[in-house]
Design a protein around this motif. Structure first.
Motif, mmCIF file in Angstrom:
data_model
loop_
_atom_site.group_PDB
_atom_site.id
_atom_site.type_symbol
_atom_site.label_atom_id
_atom_site.label_comp_id
_atom_site.label_asym_id
_atom_site.label_seq_id
_atom_site.Cartn_x
_atom_site.Cartn_y
_atom_site.Cartn_z
ATOM 1 N N LEU A 91 31.242 39.282 39.673
ATOM 2 C CA LEU A 91 32.072 38.380 38.889
ATOM 3 C C LEU A 91 31.612 36.947 39.168
ATOM 4 O O LEU A 91 31.138 36.658 40.258
ATOM 5 N N ILE A 92 31.776 36.062 38.185
ATOM 6 C CA ILE A 92 31.464 34.648 38.423
ATOM 7 C C ILE A 92 32.649 34.045 39.193
ATOM 8 O O ILE A 92 33.789 34.139 38.731
ATOM 9 N N PRO A 93 32.408 33.490 40.381
ATOM 10 C CA PRO A 93 33.539 32.920 41.145
ATOM 11 C C PRO A 93 34.264 31.852 40.335
ATOM 12 O O PRO A 93 33.645 31.074 39.614
ATOM 13 N N ARG A 94 35.605 31.852 40.467
ATOM 14 C CA ARG A 94 36.426 30.992 39.600
ATOM 15 C C ARG A 94 37.263 29.985 40.396
ATOM 16 O O ARG A 94 37.569 30.236 41.570
ATOM 17 N N PRO A 95 37.686 28.910 39.721
ATOM 18 C CA PRO A 95 38.530 27.921 40.412
ATOM 19 C C PRO A 95 39.846 28.533 40.913
ATOM 20 O O PRO A 95 40.349 28.128 41.966
ATOM 21 N N GLU A 96 40.377 29.526 40.204
ATOM 22 C CA GLU A 96 41.614 30.171 40.673
ATOM 23 C C GLU A 96 41.382 30.815 42.048
ATOM 24 O O GLU A 96 42.286 30.848 42.884
ATOM 25 N N THR A 97 40.187 31.341 42.252
ATOM 26 C CA THR A 97 39.882 31.995 43.531
ATOM 27 C C THR A 97 39.640 30.956 44.626
ATOM 28 O O THR A 97 39.971 31.192 45.793
ATOM 29 N N GLU A 98 39.123 29.791 44.239
ATOM 30 C CA GLU A 98 39.062 28.692 45.216
ATOM 31 C C GLU A 98 40.488 28.364 45.664
ATOM 32 O O GLU A 98 40.730 28.098 46.843
ATOM 33 N N GLY A 99 41.422 28.426 44.718
ATOM 34 C CA GLY A 99 42.836 28.163 45.035
ATOM 35 C C GLY A 99 43.387 29.169 46.035
ATOM 36 O O GLY A 99 44.179 28.819 46.915
ATOM 37 N N LEU A 100 42.962 30.423 45.906
ATOM 38 C CA LEU A 100 43.401 31.467 46.851
ATOM 39 C C LEU A 100 42.916 31.119 48.264
ATOM 40 O O LEU A 100 43.685 31.156 49.230
ATOM 41 N N VAL A 101 41.648 30.762 48.368
ATOM 42 C CA VAL A 101 41.069 30.436 49.675
ATOM 43 C C VAL A 101 41.685 29.145 50.227
ATOM 44 O O VAL A 101 41.971 29.048 51.422
ATOM 45 N N ASP A 102 41.931 28.186 49.349
ATOM 46 C CA ASP A 102 42.614 26.945 49.757
ATOM 47 C C ASP A 102 43.959 27.249 50.397
ATOM 48 O O ASP A 102 44.313 26.679 51.426
ATOM 49 N N LEU A 103 44.700 28.151 49.762
ATOM 50 C CA LEU A 103 46.030 28.534 50.262
ATOM 51 C C LEU A 103 45.907 29.158 51.662
ATOM 52 O O LEU A 103 46.656 28.819 52.575
#
Ligand code: GLN
Length: 275
Positions: A91-103
């Motif tokens: 999958l192409i990594p997405r900004p929503e997933t950056e949000g998961l890691v940020d959390l």
């Protein structure tokens, strides 16, 4: 032909084909395939690159004009500061997933925890966690060998050493390590099968469907992950809001706590379970 002329020409072709951000996309394609710095694009000098490079550029342009994701054409995507190599098995990594890691990072300042990333794909989540927590161990799993190989390749390119790659389904490959893992993070396939056809063609036609399709309610994998979560392990998931009732049901069955958080687009996107 000058660089400036080429840039304008490609921008127009992308725009006419309905590609997103034609200006930015034209610049990134040219600098990538001709291997030149950005500033050269503003010079009104004649193109001096070999015709082979130009051919590759035109080949890539054609793919993008036909709807193939530009990130696959380039072969990489930035996830935070990390340049992640990708192909159509990931999958192409997405900004929503950056949000998961940020959390996860914001809520876990204790640097002695160990992590697992279930369904690591390109390795994006695991790589960012391992890079952020150098004293931790990060166990990254994926069910597909080809996909896991991509994540392994990324860890080598990025020289991130505190990741351990395991092939297998859901928690199965973690069996021998589970007592060492404090936090599991996952971006599982969570889209309802009936909504797959509504995704943008770029996503639907080219990204791996097994990384997106979560079954009838989108929760086939999520249920597995919640119902089999070890008692002392905290779980962070990326989800869709319509997954929530089913997640709550599973949490109640296991007497786990639950909490949902929003993404940068103000949509409920993350579940924090068993904290
Ligand atoms: N963990 C990877 C990512 O977040 C892949 C997720 C997936 O394939 N569902 O990009």
């Amino acid at each position: 032909m000058t660089y400036l002329f080429l840039q304008k020409k490609i921008e127009k072709e992308l725009n006419d084909s309905g590609v997103d951000s034609p200006h930015f996309s034209s610049k990134i394609l040219i600098t990538h395939f001709l291997d030149i710095p950005q500033y050269v694009l503003f010079m009104n000098s004649e193109i001096s690159e070999k015709s082979e490079k130009l051919e590759n550029l035109y080949g890539a342009l054609l793919k993008v004009k036909n709807g193939y994701p530009i990130d696959y054409v380039l072969g990489y995507k930035y996830f935070f500061n990390l340049k992640i190599s990708i192909d159509n098995n990931t999958l192409i990594p997405r900004p929503e997933t950056e949000g998961l890691v940020d959390l996860v990072i914001k809520e876990n300042k204790n640097y002695s925890k160990n992590f697992a990333d279930v369904g690591t794909g390109s390795g994006a989540i695991a790589l960012k966690l391992a890079d952020t927590y150098p004293g931790s161990k990060v166990y990254a799993t994926d069910i597909y060998k080809k996909t896991l190989d991509k994540a392994i390749e990324n860890s080598k390119i990025l020289k991130i050493k505190n990741i351990f790659f395991l092939l297998g389904e859901n928690y199965k490959p973690l069996k021998n390590y589970i007592s060492k893992i404090n936090i599991i993070v996952s971006n599982p396939p969570y889209i309802k099968t009936s909504l797959i056809n509504n995704l943008e063609p770029k996503v639907r036609n080219y990204e791996p469907i097994y990384a997106l399709d979560g079954g009838e309610n989108g929760t086939d994998i999520i249920k597995e992950l919640v119902l089999n979560l070890p008692e002392k392990t905290k779980l962070y998931l990326e989800i869709a809001d319509y997954n929530i009732p089913s997640i709550i049901k599973c949490c109640k069955a296991k007497m786990f706590s639950w909490r949902f958080e929003k993404d940068i687009f103000n949509k409920l996107r993350y579940a924090v379970i068993n904290e």
